[in-house]
Write a protein that holds these residues in place. Sequence first.
Motif, PDB file in Angstrom:
ATOM      1  N   HIS A 257     -29.235  17.631 -68.272  1.00 12.23           N
ATOM      2  CA  HIS A 257     -30.459  18.247 -67.751  1.00 12.23           C
ATOM      3  C   HIS A 257     -30.836  17.725 -66.367  1.00 12.23           C
ATOM      4  O   HIS A 257     -31.967  17.302 -66.128  1.00 12.23           O
ATOM      5  N   GLY A 258     -29.875  17.757 -65.454  1.00 11.87           N
ATOM      6  CA  GLY A 258     -30.171  17.463 -64.064  1.00 11.87           C
ATOM      7  C   GLY A 258     -30.615  16.051 -63.771  1.00 11.87           C
ATOM      8  O   GLY A 258     -31.219  15.790 -62.726  1.00 11.87           O
ATOM      9  N   ASN A 259     -30.310  15.112 -64.661  1.00  8.53           N
ATOM     10  CA  ASN A 259     -30.732  13.722 -64.496  1.00  8.53           C
ATOM     11  C   ASN A 259     -29.565  12.905 -63.938  1.00  8.53           C
ATOM     12  O   ASN A 259     -28.738  12.384 -64.685  1.00  8.53           O
ATOM     13  N   LEU A 260     -29.505  12.795 -62.619  1.00  9.19           N
ATOM     14  CA  LEU A 260     -28.383  12.126 -61.959  1.00  9.19           C
ATOM     15  C   LEU A 260     -28.295  10.636 -62.277  1.00  9.19           C
ATOM     16  O   LEU A 260     -27.209  10.153 -62.607  1.00  9.19           O
ATOM     17  N   PRO A 261     -29.378   9.840 -62.189  1.00  8.87           N
ATOM     18  CA  PRO A 261     -29.222   8.412 -62.464  1.00  8.87           C
ATOM     19  C   PRO A 261     -28.788   8.120 -63.897  1.00  8.87           C
ATOM     20  O   PRO A 261     -28.043   7.163 -64.145  1.00  8.87           O
ATOM     21  N   ALA A 262     -29.222   8.944 -64.855  1.00  3.43           N
ATOM     22  CA  ALA A 262     -28.777   8.755 -66.238  1.00  3.43           C
ATOM     23  C   ALA A 262     -27.279   9.027 -66.361  1.00  3.43           C
ATOM     24  O   ALA A 262     -26.550   8.281 -67.016  1.00  3.43           O
ATOM     25  N   LEU A 263     -26.810  10.110 -65.736  1.00  4.59           N
ATOM     26  CA  LEU A 263     -25.383  10.433 -65.780  1.00  4.59           C
ATOM     27  C   LEU A 263     -24.556   9.344 -65.110  1.00  4.59           C
ATOM     28  O   LEU A 263     -23.519   8.922 -65.634  1.00  4.59           O
ATOM     29  N   LYS A 264     -25.004   8.877 -63.948  1.00  2.20           N
ATOM     30  CA  LYS A 264     -24.278   7.813 -63.262  1.00  2.20           C
ATOM     31  C   LYS A 264     -24.165   6.567 -64.136  1.00  2.20           C
ATOM     32  O   LYS A 264     -23.111   5.933 -64.212  1.00  2.20           O
ATOM     33  N   ALA A 265     -25.251   6.204 -64.795  1.00  2.19           N
ATOM     34  CA  ALA A 265     -25.249   5.009 -65.635  1.00  2.19           C
ATOM     35  C   ALA A 265     -24.239   5.127 -66.766  1.00  2.19           C
ATOM     36  O   ALA A 265     -23.498   4.173 -67.066  1.00  2.19           O
TER      37      ALA A 265
ATOM     38  N   GLY B 213     -34.360  18.709 -65.566  1.00  2.00           N
ATOM     39  CA  GLY B 213     -34.237  17.867 -64.383  1.00  2.00           C
ATOM     40  C   GLY B 213     -33.948  18.718 -63.164  1.00  2.00           C
ATOM     41  O   GLY B 213     -33.724  19.923 -63.255  1.00  2.00           O
ATOM     42  N   TYR B 214     -33.903  18.082 -61.999  1.00  2.00           N
ATOM     43  CA  TYR B 214     -33.857  18.847 -60.754  1.00  2.00           C
ATOM     44  C   TYR B 214     -32.667  18.495 -59.850  1.00  2.00           C
ATOM     45  O   TYR B 214     -32.497  19.125 -58.805  1.00  2.00           O
ATOM     46  N   GLU B 215     -31.829  17.540 -60.229  1.00  2.00           N
ATOM     47  CA  GLU B 215     -30.734  17.123 -59.347  1.00  2.00           C
ATOM     48  C   GLU B 215     -29.429  17.850 -59.700  1.00  2.00           C
ATOM     49  O   GLU B 215     -28.375  17.248 -59.873  1.00  2.00           O
ATOM     50  N   THR B 216     -29.537  19.157 -59.777  1.00  2.00           N
ATOM     51  CA  THR B 216     -28.454  19.978 -60.312  1.00  2.00           C
ATOM     52  C   THR B 216     -27.157  19.841 -59.520  1.00  2.00           C
ATOM     53  O   THR B 216     -26.101  19.562 -60.097  1.00  2.00           O
ATOM     54  N   ASP B 217     -27.204  20.074 -58.216  1.00  2.36           N
ATOM     55  CA  ASP B 217     -25.970  20.062 -57.432  1.00  2.36           C
ATOM     56  C   ASP B 217     -25.277  18.711 -57.486  1.00  2.36           C
ATOM     57  O   ASP B 217     -24.044  18.632 -57.574  1.00  2.36           O
ATOM     58  N   ARG B 218     -26.039  17.634 -57.442  1.00  5.38           N
ATOM     59  CA  ARG B 218     -25.431  16.303 -57.448  1.00  5.38           C
ATOM     60  C   ARG B 218     -24.832  15.974 -58.810  1.00  5.38           C
ATOM     61  O   ARG B 218     -23.789  15.315 -58.902  1.00  5.38           O
ATOM     62  N   VAL B 219     -25.475  16.441 -59.875  1.00  6.40           N
ATOM     63  CA  VAL B 219     -24.909  16.277 -61.216  1.00  6.40           C
ATOM     64  C   VAL B 219     -23.596  17.046 -61.336  1.00  6.40           C
ATOM     65  O   VAL B 219     -22.583  16.522 -61.817  1.00  6.40           O
ATOM     66  N   LEU B 220     -23.594  18.304 -60.885  1.00  7.84           N
ATOM     67  CA  LEU B 220     -22.389  19.122 -60.989  1.00  7.84           C
ATOM     68  C   LEU B 220     -21.281  18.596 -60.079  1.00  7.84           C
ATOM     69  O   LEU B 220     -20.095  18.643 -60.442  1.00  7.84           O
ATOM     70  N   GLU B 221     -21.632  18.100 -58.920  1.00  2.23           N
ATOM     71  CA  GLU B 221     -20.638  17.498 -58.030  1.00  2.23           C
ATOM     72  C   GLU B 221     -19.938  16.329 -58.721  1.00  2.23           C
ATOM     73  O   GLU B 221     -18.707  16.190 -58.643  1.00  2.23           O
TER      74      GLU B 221
ATOM     75  N   PRO C 236     -24.087  28.296 -55.186  1.00  4.07           N
ATOM     76  CA  PRO C 236     -23.448  29.411 -55.904  1.00  4.07           C
ATOM     77  C   PRO C 236     -22.025  29.098 -56.359  1.00  4.07           C
ATOM     78  O   PRO C 236     -21.580  29.625 -57.387  1.00  4.07           O
ATOM     79  N   ASP C 237     -21.310  28.270 -55.628  1.00  4.59           N
ATOM     80  CA  ASP C 237     -19.949  27.908 -56.043  1.00  4.59           C
ATOM     81  C   ASP C 237     -19.969  27.168 -57.371  1.00  4.59           C
ATOM     82  O   ASP C 237     -19.091  27.379 -58.223  1.00  4.59           O
ATOM     83  N   TYR C 238     -20.959  26.302 -57.566  1.00  5.07           N
ATOM     84  CA  TYR C 238     -21.066  25.588 -58.839  1.00  5.07           C
ATOM     85  C   TYR C 238     -21.434  26.550 -59.963  1.00  5.07           C
ATOM     86  O   TYR C 238     -20.931  26.437 -61.087  1.00  5.07           O
ATOM     87  N   LEU C 239     -22.308  27.509 -59.680  1.00  9.05           N
ATOM     88  CA  LEU C 239     -22.675  28.485 -60.700  1.00  9.05           C
ATOM     89  C   LEU C 239     -21.469  29.317 -61.113  1.00  9.05           C
ATOM     90  O   LEU C 239     -21.295  29.626 -62.298  1.00  9.05           O
ATOM     91  N   ASP C 240     -20.612  29.658 -60.153  1.00  7.21           N
ATOM     92  CA  ASP C 240     -19.389  30.395 -60.486  1.00  7.21           C
ATOM     93  C   ASP C 240     -18.478  29.562 -61.379  1.00  7.21           C
ATOM     94  O   ASP C 240     -17.846  30.083 -62.308  1.00  7.21           O
ATOM     95  N   ARG C 241     -18.412  28.276 -61.106  1.00  7.81           N
ATOM     96  CA  ARG C 241     -17.554  27.406 -61.916  1.00  7.81           C
ATOM     97  C   ARG C 241     -18.109  27.249 -63.325  1.00  7.81           C
ATOM     98  O   ARG C 241     -17.352  27.218 -64.306  1.00  7.81           O
ATOM     99  N   ILE C 242     -19.428  27.177 -63.443  1.00  3.07           N
ATOM    100  CA  ILE C 242     -20.027  27.094 -64.774  1.00  3.07           C
ATOM    101  C   ILE C 242     -19.779  28.384 -65.548  1.00  3.07           C
ATOM    102  O   ILE C 242     -19.511  28.359 -66.758  1.00  3.07           O
ATOM    103  N   ARG C 243     -19.861  29.503 -64.847  1.00  2.61           N
ATOM    104  CA  ARG C 243     -19.633  30.791 -65.504  1.00  2.61           C
ATOM    105  C   ARG C 243     -18.249  30.860 -66.151  1.00  2.61           C
ATOM    106  O   ARG C 243     -18.057  31.544 -67.168  1.00  2.61           O
ATOM    107  N   ASN C 244     -17.289  30.149 -65.610  1.00  3.29           N
ATOM    108  CA  ASN C 244     -15.923  30.185 -66.146  1.00  3.29           C
ATOM    109  C   ASN C 244     -15.661  29.144 -67.225  1.00  3.29           C
ATOM    110  O   ASN C 244     -14.543  29.049 -67.737  1.00  3.29           O
ATOM    111  N   LEU C 245     -16.690  28.370 -67.589  1.00  6.92           N
ATOM    112  CA  LEU C 245     -16.516  27.389 -68.655  1.00  6.92           C
ATOM    113  C   LEU C 245     -16.591  28.070 -70.023  1.00  6.92           C
ATOM    114  O   LEU C 245     -17.280  29.078 -70.189  1.00  6.92           O
TER     115      LEU C 245
END
Length: 248
Positions: free
Chosen positions: A10-18, A42-50, A98-107
């Motif tokens: 859910h867009g939580n970058l520091p939790a994912l990093k940890a 959460g709001y850090e979508t692009d950084r989480v997906l990156e 949009p590139d990340y959204l396209d990649r999610i669409r193919n999951l």
Amino acid sequence: MRIAVLTDIHGNLPALKAVLEDIDKRGDIEHIYCLGDMLAIGYETDRVLELLFGRDDISMITGNHDEAVLALSRQETYPKSHQNERAHHQWIADRTDPDYLDRIRNLPRQITKHIEGRTVLFTHYHIHPDKADAHISEDPFSRIVKPTLENLELLFQEQSNIELICFGHHHPLHHFRNNRSIFLNPGSLGCQPKPVAPYARIDLEKEIRTEVIEVPYDNRSFLEGYKKFAVPEQDIILKIFHGGQLQK
């Protein structure tokens, strides 16, 4: 083989990093399965997906929030059951690469793997076979049930021959077993009422051994970011999904 299961970032970058730092530090996990809802709340979508798409040891599936955001981004029918989240989802869709959204669409929605002679299902939540390919506007994910062994046996009765069923969606921990199956939801990685990020470490070598690990992290800056970035529905999100930690 040892694997890790995480869900509902859910867009939580520091939790994912940890969590990823903890996994890498252990050095014994061969693959990671991410069970959907990488987006929204959460709001850090692009950084989480990156971070997720930048690794070659993670398999990902979609969750209801991911698919609802995708529907808005593609001007498709939005699920009536998510109308209360629509403004928030649109805000996320408008700010996601949009590139990340396209990649999610193919999951995929689900992954079934045979590991060490055992069958493992990875899914965001139960999906009735008749809705396996249904659009998110048709509410393909089943209604959440109270986490008890009896309820999960009934919910996943079509998968009663599967030895390990890993899922998310409902944010609290679920960990039940009968004489055939283990039902495991490690709990939401990104939405907890305290500054910890949970994930599951699973050993499949001889017998199925599961361990839920809570990784502590500093979440204050992340929580303060809701106001800084004017995230829609921030007050209710902070109260319901993060336990009102800033008010404590």
